[in-house]
Design a protein around this motif. Structure first.
Motif, PDB file in Angstrom:
ATOM      1  N   PRO A 115      26.720 -20.380  -7.610  1.00 52.83           N
ATOM      2  CA  PRO A 115      25.395 -19.891  -8.003  1.00 52.83           C
ATOM      3  C   PRO A 115      25.434 -19.027  -9.269  1.00 52.83           C
ATOM      4  N   TYR A 116      24.426 -19.133 -10.100  1.00 51.99           N
ATOM      5  CA  TYR A 116      24.207 -18.243 -11.250  1.00 51.99           C
ATOM      6  C   TYR A 116      22.817 -17.665 -11.056  1.00 51.99           C
ATOM      7  N   GLY A 117      22.733 -16.596 -10.329  1.00 51.32           N
ATOM      8  CA  GLY A 117      21.439 -16.113  -9.879  1.00 51.32           C
ATOM      9  C   GLY A 117      20.987 -16.966  -8.706  1.00 51.32           C
ATOM     10  N   LYS A 118      19.757 -16.754  -8.271  1.00 56.00           N
ATOM     11  CA  LYS A 118      19.288 -17.414  -7.048  1.00 56.00           C
ATOM     12  C   LYS A 118      18.844 -18.852  -7.263  1.00 56.00           C
ATOM     13  N   PHE A 119      18.516 -19.186  -8.521  1.00 56.41           N
ATOM     14  CA  PHE A 119      17.849 -20.469  -8.732  1.00 56.41           C
ATOM     15  C   PHE A 119      18.600 -21.426  -9.657  1.00 56.41           C
ATOM     16  N   ILE A 120      19.823 -21.078  -9.962  1.00 59.02           N
ATOM     17  CA  ILE A 120      20.647 -21.919 -10.834  1.00 59.02           C
ATOM     18  C   ILE A 120      22.036 -22.003 -10.203  1.00 59.02           C
TER      19      ILE A 120
END
Lengths: 555, 555
Positions: free
Chosen positions: A32-37
């Motif tokens: 994950p790269y943050g919650k949405f990526i």
């Protein structure tokens, strides 16, 4: 209608682990790269599933300055496919940060057909562009250092081909002199910066099959010629593996979601003129591993984008589209029908009619590759119904499937008809096996001629003395089998950006040749290619700002 | 013993959400960057808890070229504190990528006292350095564009102070000429690149209290002087908010873990010579929000690092250490005792004895700030027991607490005694209220003199004519109240890098002044400061490589 960023902000995003799970990817496997990526490891590609997936290429007629809306259609089509119950996955390019602060907006679709979170995708995203910038400039520093440290041993370069890059529109860096000041500042040299998407490293990342292939290609990058006129490669510096280390994470494709929570891989963003202009092979294959229908696009009009997609990317990756969607707009058709730019938003039936020649030429070209073509009409709010009807009739007469896309205003609901027609066409009349424009073993000049004559419509191709010399050199260096990547204006079929519509029987001149021996393509340059854009007098940076911690002014 | 990267690879990491949870941070609040790194939103800082936390500053005697091992001691101390049951949190700087490919290794501790994942921390990490590079260079591009676009209106700059940056060791970029070629390439200009940690943006990020303060400071950056000799700021370009947008995520501190799964915030990495050389205020306060004991460090020896930590960072952030740990090594003491560099690994009792003067001077200096000082002896495998005993006795005689650190070889177990003594000392004799070296309202020259006389031991301070003019200018521009950041060699108390041990009664000369009006500090330069390092003849890049997909050769 609302601004893109307002729509983006109002969308309810699902955690990226949920998006991955709906595709059948275990959340433990993603980064994950943050919650949405998230980054998805390249090793999840399954060639058997790639084989079975339906790849759909979205391309366009010769574009206006504002574009034809390919990305919006691509996103819209994937939304439409999902709405009619298909497992659809998008594969798109990553936008470059620099231009977001200049003239143009971002490149993450528009209206209700966007990939999200658009602010992060348009800015730093997962750092892929930054990794490419660093890798490119690390090579430059290591090369200059090698020259500096070995000059007393008689080592020197006759010509340095390698330039630095930066993902900022900075015209002042196009042409510079480096190494000034005291001796410890290195050897004075003419040099310059390109924008990051123009880096050969970007093209390599998009064409590499895996980390090993990436390292092999980096080692093969031609940096210049020594005083003895010998080619000097990254492998001669001994740092290919160190540079691959910098790109280890960047090589994995990025998973995001659309405005309607369907999956999209956004990965790699090479320039569409001096490079091949489509997302990474790894991202396309990843999308094909998890999607029954995969929608992808190629930069600029079909003469540039689709040709390179098919002749370079598909050739290397052994994939082929089941269908090509050719996007047209009334504005585009009018421009090609001789209507002046300031009037293309107004009704002009005759102009549209004349402009259809441009559409026909692209259809015909794509059919030469064996592609089944579907025309997608990208609708604007002020389009004239009669004019649309005329385009529909024209396509019908030629037995070319036709559908409207209204996803910009309506999201997936505005692309359901398009999606149904796409599925039906693929089932009933899929593309024939891919017929490339030239064979691997042809001479470089013959490859260029094949594209110029068969696709652009040139009657004759001339090469400058410089280009000729460099083609010979490329063949000597073992680059004969590379595909060619022709860099020319995107605004016409020829090298004249004002030659709207269709031109025939023109002379096509290749001014320069660039040997991308790491990316394994020969770039043939017709006309002047700007590799580092500038900023306008009133740059978009004046309007980008934080409002209550949220980003405003990106479009 | 194993290489750092081998130890790092063998460590069993816990998911970062688990690390956050053990600190009491809800995992929904963090932004993961991969499985083992997360950004924590700055708004979680709780000033009441900051007030109650025990801040411990780790600094050192005047260092050798190889350093004294402050980071290893800092990590080790936090491991030791955790082992004796304390809630300990680390706050450290982010390493710069460029030097990892040059001479020196990474900067994530060493041996069994590391922060992990060390390869990602040392390379792209969460992209903070890349965001700073982009923000810095975007300002440069916008400034050059402003000049280019407004030249017909008579606008021009008499002097441009702003330089570009890159996180690569590239000596060729120190001094360049930009804007060459045709007119559309902008106006020719002398310019150059510094390494990213030298950017004023980096200092700003480390000193900003929140996003609003960051934007305010960016707007105040002085870019140069117009033809009318008026100061020209980022606010004059109208892009302060757009630049803050680029730094929105970078401003949040990064959470990682140590080799023993204890929490560490790694955030910001300003140069320790021309900037203040410690991690961000936000990271320190975040650590203090979640830790009863917070270990942090300051770059170089105590004369540079600790002085700036106290006079700049603590002044701005209204925090103060309960204790300062002064790290010493036998090698360092021998160097200061006149032993030649090639012999400092061999026993030399007399050299150690003479070198104690350097230790004493630092102790005495730190006590002037009201600090309680504890000497931590950083142990190497080949250290002579008698020599160690001599240092212990010397400290005892002066009533300065003394402990060994052996965390490099033993992890937390090697720092338990140190940890116990730290806790005991804080409980029994914490530092007095912080006494700064100068008042906000003093003249700039008086501030510089205060540090040079009271800390370095100079008897006289002279200013070049240029420095004098710039100090006047700074006062005219309203910068009188800024703290001063003195840039001088880290290898001695004076500006002579060969003046080991202690020097007294010397003349200290300020050659140049830099107005960092966004970072709100006046940089006073003594000697030549390299802001862009070069690469050595045999750079570390030759040894960095991928082995079975894992990174090798980083140290």
């Amino acid at each position: 209608m609302k601004q893109d960023i307002e729509i983006a902000r109002e969308a309810t995003l699902k955690p990226i682990s949920v998006i991955a799970a709906t595709m059948g990817i275990n959340q433990d496997l993603i980064e994950p790269y943050g919650k949405f990526i998230a980054k998805v490891p390249g090793k999840l590609i399954d060639e058997e599933r790639v084989e079975k997936s339906n790849l759909i290429l979205v391309t366009a007629i010769t574009p206006t300055k504002a574009g034809i809306g390919k990305t919006t259609v691509s996103v819209g089509l994937s939304l439409g496919l999902a709405r009619i119950g298909k497992r659809a996955v998008l594969a798109l390019r990553e936008p470059s940060l620099g231009p977001c602060f200049g003239q143009k907006g971002g490149a993450a679709g528009g209206g209700y057909a966007q990939v999200l979170p658009m602010d992060r995708i348009n800015l730093h995203f997962t750092g892929d562009f930054h990794a490419i910038t660093t890798a490119n400039n690390m090579i430059a520093a290591l090369l200059d250092n090698y020259i500096y440290q070995h000059q007393t041993e008689g080592f020197g370069m006759k010509q340095i081909l390698w330039r630095r890059v930066m993902d900022v529109n900075d015209r002042s860096l196009r042409h510079i002199v480096t190494g000034l000041g005291p001796h410890v500042n290195g050897c004075p040299q003419e040099s310059g910066f390109d924008i990051t998407p123009a880096s050969e490293i970007m093209a390599i990342l998009c064409l590499a099959s895996d980390l090993e292939d990436l390292e092999r290609r980096i080692n093969h990058i031609l940096l210049g010629y020594t005083l003895e006129d010998k080619p000097f490669y990254v492998s001669d510096l001994g740092v290919g593996s160190a540079i691959a280390v910098l790109l280890k994470d960047a090589l994995n494709p990025n998973l995001v979601q659309t405005t309607e929570n369907t999956p999209a891989f956004i990965h790699g963003g090479p320039f569409a003129n001096i490079a091949h202009g489509c997302n990474s092979i790894i991202a396309t294959k990843m999308a094909m591993t998890y999607g029954d229908y995969v929608v992808t696009e190629a930069g600029f009009g079909a003469d540039l984008g689709a040709e390179k997609f098919l002749d370079i990317k598909c050739r290397k990756a052994h994939i082929q589209p089941k269908l090509t969607v050719l996007v047209a707009t009334l504005r585009g058709l009018k421009m090609h029908g001789g209507v002046e730019e300031r009037a293309i938003r107004l009704p002009h039936t005759e102009g549209v009619c004349r402009g259809l020649r441009n559409l026909d030429k692209h259809i015909h070209n794509l059919q030469k590759f064996g592609q089944t073509v579907l025309v997608c009409f990208n609708q604007y709010a002020d389009d004239d119904a009669q004019e649309i009807e005329m385009v529909r009739r024209h396509c019908k007469e030629q037995d070319v499937p036709f559908a409207l896309n209204n996803a910009f205003a309506q999201g997936g609901a505005g692309a359901e008809d398009l999606a149904r027609l796409v599925v039906e066409t693929i089932e009933q009349k899929p593309s024939k096996p891919l017929q490339l424009m030239y064979a691997d073993e042809s001479h470089i000049s013959a490859k260029i001629e094949a594209v110029a004559r068969r696709i652009y419509g040139a009657s004759h191709v001339t090469f400058s003395a410089d280009a000729q010399r460099k083609m010979e050199r490329a063949e000597q260096l073992g680059c004969r089998t590379f595909p060619v990547c022709i860099a020319k204006t995107q605004y016409s079929f020829s090298q004249d950006p004002k030659a709207y519509g269709v031109t025939d029987g023109f002379d096509f001149e290749i001014r320069d040749i660039v040997i991308n021996s790491g990316a394994e393509m020969i770039v043939a340059i017709a006309g002047n290619m700007i590799r580092m854009p500038g900023l306008p007098k009133s740059p978009q940076a004046l309007h980008i700002r934080l409002v209550d911690g949220e980003i405003d002014g990106l479009s």
